[in-house]
Write a protein that holds these residues in place. Structure first.
Motif, PDB file in Angstrom:
ATOM      1  N   UNK A  68      -7.148  44.319  67.253  1.00  0.00           N
ATOM      2  CA  UNK A  68      -5.813  44.416  66.662  1.00  0.00           C
ATOM      3  C   UNK A  68      -4.745  43.996  67.662  1.00  0.00           C
ATOM      4  N   UNK A  69      -3.518  43.939  67.206  1.00  0.00           N
ATOM      5  CA  UNK A  69      -2.402  43.636  68.088  1.00  0.00           C
ATOM      6  C   UNK A  69      -1.983  44.903  68.837  1.00  0.00           C
ATOM      7  N   UNK A  70      -1.811  44.752  70.147  1.00  0.00           N
ATOM      8  CA  UNK A  70      -1.354  45.858  70.990  1.00  0.00           C
ATOM      9  C   UNK A  70       0.049  45.509  71.480  1.00  0.00           C
ATOM     10  N   UNK A  71       1.012  46.300  71.098  1.00  0.00           N
ATOM     11  CA  UNK A  71       2.398  46.042  71.457  1.00  0.00           C
ATOM     12  C   UNK A  71       2.794  46.860  72.687  1.00  0.00           C
ATOM     13  N   UNK A  72       3.832  46.434  73.413  1.00  0.00           N
ATOM     14  CA  UNK A  72       4.300  47.229  74.551  1.00  0.00           C
ATOM     15  C   UNK A  72       4.554  48.676  74.111  1.00  0.00           C
ATOM     16  N   UNK A  84     -15.491  52.763  66.983  1.00  0.00           N
ATOM     17  CA  UNK A  84     -14.129  52.298  67.224  1.00  0.00           C
ATOM     18  C   UNK A  84     -14.144  50.789  67.447  1.00  0.00           C
ATOM     19  N   UNK A  85     -14.429  50.013  66.387  1.00  0.00           N
ATOM     20  CA  UNK A  85     -14.579  48.566  66.561  1.00  0.00           C
ATOM     21  C   UNK A  85     -13.283  47.848  66.944  1.00  0.00           C
ATOM     22  N   UNK A  86     -12.142  48.497  66.811  1.00  0.00           N
ATOM     23  CA  UNK A  86     -10.873  47.881  67.189  1.00  0.00           C
ATOM     24  C   UNK A  86     -10.351  48.426  68.506  1.00  0.00           C
ATOM     25  N   UNK A  87     -11.233  49.067  69.280  1.00  0.00           N
ATOM     26  CA  UNK A  87     -10.822  49.595  70.576  1.00  0.00           C
ATOM     27  C   UNK A  87     -10.375  48.495  71.518  1.00  0.00           C
ATOM     28  N   UNK A  88      -9.467  48.826  72.411  1.00  0.00           N
ATOM     29  CA  UNK A  88      -8.901  47.854  73.344  1.00  0.00           C
ATOM     30  C   UNK A  88      -9.900  47.433  74.407  1.00  0.00           C
ATOM     31  N   UNK A  89     -10.588  48.384  74.997  1.00  0.00           N
ATOM     32  CA  UNK A  89     -11.455  48.098  76.143  1.00  0.00           C
ATOM     33  C   UNK A  89     -12.902  47.925  75.710  1.00  0.00           C
ATOM     34  N   UNK A  90     -13.521  46.906  76.256  1.00  0.00           N
ATOM     35  CA  UNK A  90     -14.932  46.624  75.972  1.00  0.00           C
ATOM     36  C   UNK A  90     -15.627  46.461  77.316  1.00  0.00           C
ATOM     37  N   UNK A 109     -10.275  43.750  73.794  1.00  0.00           N
ATOM     38  CA  UNK A 109     -10.416  43.318  72.410  1.00  0.00           C
ATOM     39  C   UNK A 109      -9.065  43.500  71.754  1.00  0.00           C
ATOM     40  N   UNK A 110      -8.454  42.395  71.365  1.00  0.00           N
ATOM     41  CA  UNK A 110      -7.163  42.482  70.709  1.00  0.00           C
ATOM     42  C   UNK A 110      -6.437  41.161  70.778  1.00  0.00           C
ATOM     43  N   UNK A 111      -5.348  41.084  70.045  1.00  0.00           N
ATOM     44  CA  UNK A 111      -4.522  39.895  70.053  1.00  0.00           C
ATOM     45  C   UNK A 111      -4.012  39.686  71.466  1.00  0.00           C
ATOM     46  N   UNK A 112      -4.417  38.606  72.086  1.00  0.00           N
ATOM     47  CA  UNK A 112      -4.105  38.345  73.484  1.00  0.00           C
ATOM     48  C   UNK A 112      -5.355  38.286  74.332  1.00  0.00           C
ATOM     49  N   UNK A 113      -6.464  38.810  73.806  1.00  0.00           N
ATOM     50  CA  UNK A 113      -7.735  38.735  74.518  1.00  0.00           C
ATOM     51  C   UNK A 113      -7.686  39.408  75.873  1.00  0.00           C
ATOM     52  N   UNK A 114      -8.413  38.844  76.808  1.00  0.00           N
ATOM     53  CA  UNK A 114      -8.541  39.456  78.124  1.00  0.00           C
ATOM     54  C   UNK A 114      -7.198  39.561  78.834  1.00  0.00           C
ATOM     55  N   UNK A 115      -6.236  38.700  78.499  1.00  0.00           N
ATOM     56  CA  UNK A 115      -4.936  38.789  79.169  1.00  0.00           C
ATOM     57  C   UNK A 115      -4.255  40.124  78.905  1.00  0.00           C
ATOM     58  N   UNK A 116      -4.747  40.874  77.925  1.00  0.00           N
ATOM     59  CA  UNK A 116      -4.199  42.215  77.696  1.00  0.00           C
ATOM     60  C   UNK A 116      -4.433  43.125  78.890  1.00  0.00           C
ATOM     61  N   UNK A 117      -5.494  42.855  79.665  1.00  0.00           N
ATOM     62  CA  UNK A 117      -5.811  43.746  80.787  1.00  0.00           C
ATOM     63  C   UNK A 117      -5.923  43.044  82.125  1.00  0.00           C
TER      64      UNK A 117
END
Length: 152
Positions: free
Chosen positions: A6-10, A29-35, A48-56
């Motif tokens: 999913x999309x993770x916003x600030x 939790x298939x929409x969890x952020x961390x994999x 996992x989310x809109x932005x891919x690995x750049x989220x972390x």
């Protein structure tokens, strides 16, 4: 473009251990952020989310060391492209398109100063800022005709 998650916003990112653990991706939790995945020779921490690995990964944009492509699990075509130099122009194109460069004020940060002092105590250690895919300078239409604004 397809993104898994999913999309993770600030303001939605976990900021301590309990919410971080709750944000792990799993069958429940298939929409969890961390994999997090563990293999025989390597572990990988992904997002996992809109932005891919750049989220972390803080948008770090580096060219991998040659040894990365020595692993026979990479398709032969990719290893050959690295060996012939065919991939290097692609890294340059991505860096240019994303305006990847070190943070212009990165060396002013106290944590960066501390890391640099620590590196000075290690024989043979080099210290430098990584390029990040954050545009701090370019204003206008990029090479794909998309209006781009610099982060100030």
């Amino acid at each position: 473009m397809l993104e898994r998650g999913r999309e993770w916003l600030p303001g939605q990112f976990p900021d301590n251990l309990a919410p971080g653990a709750a944000a792990l991706r799993s069958p429940l939790n298939p929409l969890g952020l961390y994999d997090f995945r563990i293999g025989a020779d390597i572990g990988a921490w992904m997002a996992s989310g809109l932005g891919g690995t750049s989220l972390i990964n803080a948008n770090v944009a580096i060219v991998p060391d040659r040894e990365v492509f020595d692993n026979p699990q990479w398709p032969q075509a990719i290893r050959d492209a690295w060996d012939t130099g065919a991939m290097q122009p692609l890294y340059a194109r991505v860096r240019s398109t994303l305006h990847a460069a070190p943070h212009p004020h990165g060396r002013d940060l106290s944590k960066v100063k501390a890391l640099e002092r620590g590196a000075q105590g290690i024989a043979g250690a080099d210290f430098d800022l990584c390029d990040i895919a954050v545009n701090f300078e370019f204003e206008g239409d990029n090479s794909f005709g998309v209006k781009t604004e610099a982060v100030h």
